[in-house]
Design an enzyme around this catalytic site. Structure first.
Site, mmCIF file in Angstrom:
data_model
loop_
_atom_site.group_PDB
_atom_site.id
_atom_site.type_symbol
_atom_site.label_atom_id
_atom_site.label_comp_id
_atom_site.label_asym_id
_atom_site.label_seq_id
_atom_site.Cartn_x
_atom_site.Cartn_y
_atom_site.Cartn_z
ATOM 1 C CB SER A 187 -0.922 0.016 1.224
ATOM 2 O OG SER A 187 -1.952 -0.925 1.105
ATOM 3 N N GLY A 211 -11.186 -0.326 5.459
ATOM 4 C CA GLY A 211 -10.271 -1.437 5.237
ATOM 5 C C GLY A 211 -8.844 -0.960 5.143
ATOM 6 N N GLY A 212 -8.520 0.055 5.934
ATOM 7 C CA GLY A 212 -7.220 0.715 5.842
ATOM 8 C C GLY A 212 -6.081 0.013 6.541
ATOM 9 C CG ASP A 234 -9.209 -3.130 8.463
ATOM 10 O OD1 ASP A 234 -9.881 -4.181 8.570
ATOM 11 O OD2 ASP A 234 -8.418 -2.935 7.526
ATOM 12 C CG ASP A 254 -18.658 -6.168 9.685
ATOM 13 O OD1 ASP A 254 -18.592 -5.788 8.502
ATOM 14 O OD2 ASP A 254 -18.928 -7.341 10.005
ATOM 15 C CG MET A 255 -16.623 -3.449 5.274
ATOM 16 S SD MET A 255 -15.226 -3.336 4.117
ATOM 17 C CE MET A 255 -15.266 -4.992 3.399
ATOM 18 C CE LYS A 268 -4.011 1.365 -0.851
ATOM 19 N NZ LYS A 268 -3.658 -0.055 -0.612
ATOM 20 C CG HIS A 272 -9.403 -7.071 -5.084
ATOM 21 N ND1 HIS A 272 -8.132 -7.160 -5.597
ATOM 22 C CD2 HIS A 272 -9.237 -6.976 -3.738
ATOM 23 C CE1 HIS A 272 -7.246 -7.137 -4.621
ATOM 24 N NE2 HIS A 272 -7.888 -7.026 -3.488
#
Length: 368
Positions: A187, A211-212, A234, A254-255, A268, A272
């Site tokens: 990253s 989610g960093g 995160d 929790d996202m 980022k 996926h």
């Protein structure tokens, strides 16, 4: 004995392409040697030793490298030579030949251009930890279940460990640290390039990095734009290893339940990891957390429509295969698929703004 003119004993391929096809098949059969040899070289710090011991375009002998390793194994120089010879055949390192007084020829090795990213840069990071993550035993095991997953359904990682990858991280502290270091290093390198190429962070007050990980990316954004307050968001077991950064607040959660509010949300290499259904849930949570003028900044590979043999395409397809093995519905997506996700989540605008090291920066806009 037959004569040399006897066609029955001549070893001549029927077609020249047969020879090439056979060699390619043999190369594929032994392809695992490259990442595993490179893994050993990285674990031994061979490339770092070379970087510190020789000037650019210089060379060093395997014996000189072995002398700097914590070993008394008399065979270490010979073994290193064989590993480095393999790496040289793939242009990971360079080589030259030196004739010794005895008449024996010795190979010397140097750093090839790719080693710029496999040895520590001015920021103290490289892609070496990412390679060690990808070749860790934990991530190799699921591949033995890919056949079963194709025949029976399911996810290879889940079949190997009885849980999904993200839950597994919370049960294996060693691997969690390996994974976090690998992701953070990758990253940092990519984000530095993004910050050079993309100016869409200008004018923001608060940004949420969903989610960093351990906060490396959020800290880099704040370093370039000190007026921004960053939230690194995160899972709790991820941020437990996160260091303190000025201007960065670490939040666990929790996202899929919700995300913190901000002027913009940065995501980022997260989409996926997940299926379209999961991504829609995440993006709708992002939409709800943004003001009317807000945007989601999505950084991902973009999958080309055709599997051409370019390195850029192979990297994306390799990563898509990793998602197939590890994650619940994870996959790489085409530009049109990203646009469809944006529109289905309620966003009115979509654009591809920039590209850095094959990672495309896209903006999902609440207002067109």
């Amino acid at each position: 004995m037959g004569s040399t003119g006897n066609a029955e004993i001549q070893i001549i391929p029927t077609h020249s392409s047969d020879e090439e096809a056979n060699l390619f098949a043999m190369q594929l059969a032994s392809a695992a040697v490259l990442p595993m040899a490179l893994k050993a070289a990285i674990e031994l710090d061979v490339l770092e030793i070379m970087a510190k011991s020789v000037p650019p375009s210089g060379y060093i002998s395997p014996a000189e490298i072995a002398a700097q390793l914590p070993t008394t194994n008399p065979e270490a120089p010979v073994m290193l030579d064989r590993v480095l010879r393999l790496l040289a055949s793939y242009s990971v390192v360079t080589y030259t030949l030196r004739e010794l007084p005895s008449g024996k020829v010795e190979r010397l090795y140097g750093l090839a251009p790719v080693c710029k990213f496999l040895t520590k840069n001015e920021d103290g990071v490289s892609l070496a930890p990412f390679l060690l993550t990808a070749t860790d035993k934990v991530l190799l095991e699921p591949w033995f279940y890919l056949k079963d997953a194709i025949l029976e359904g399911g996810i290879p990682f889940n079949k190997a460990y009885g849980m999904n990858e993200f839950d597994y991280h919370g049960t294996d502290h060693r691997f969690n640290k390996v994974f976090n270091k690998g992701m953070s290093s990758n990253s940092t390198i990519t984000m530095k390039k993004i910050l050079e190429m993309y100016n869409g962070f200008e004018g923001l007050t608060t940004i949420v990095d969903v989610g960093g990980g351990t906060g490396a990316v959020a800290s880099m954004i704040v370093a370039k734009y000190p007026s921004i307050n960053a939230i690194n968001f995160d899972l709790p077991h991820v941020i437990q290893d996160a260091p303190a950064f000025s201007g960065v607040e670490h939040l666990g959660g929790d996202m899929f339940d919700g995300v913190p509010k901000g002027d913009a949300i940065f995501i980022k290499w997260i989409c996926h990891d997940w299926s379209d259904e999961h991504c829609l849930k995440l993006l709708k949570n992002c939409y709800a957390a943004l003001p009317d003028h807000g945007k989601v900044i999505v950084a991902e590979y973009i999958l080309p429509p055709s599997p051409d043999p370019s390195i850029a395409t192979k990297v994306v397809i390799h990563t898509d295969a990793l998602m197939l093995a590890y994650n619940p519905g994870g996959k790489e997506r085409t530009e049109k698929e990203f646009q469809a996700l944006a529109m289905a989540s309620g966003f009115r605008g979509f654009k591809v703004a920039s590209c850095a090291f094959n990672t495309y920066v896209m903006e999902f806009l609440k207002t067109a």
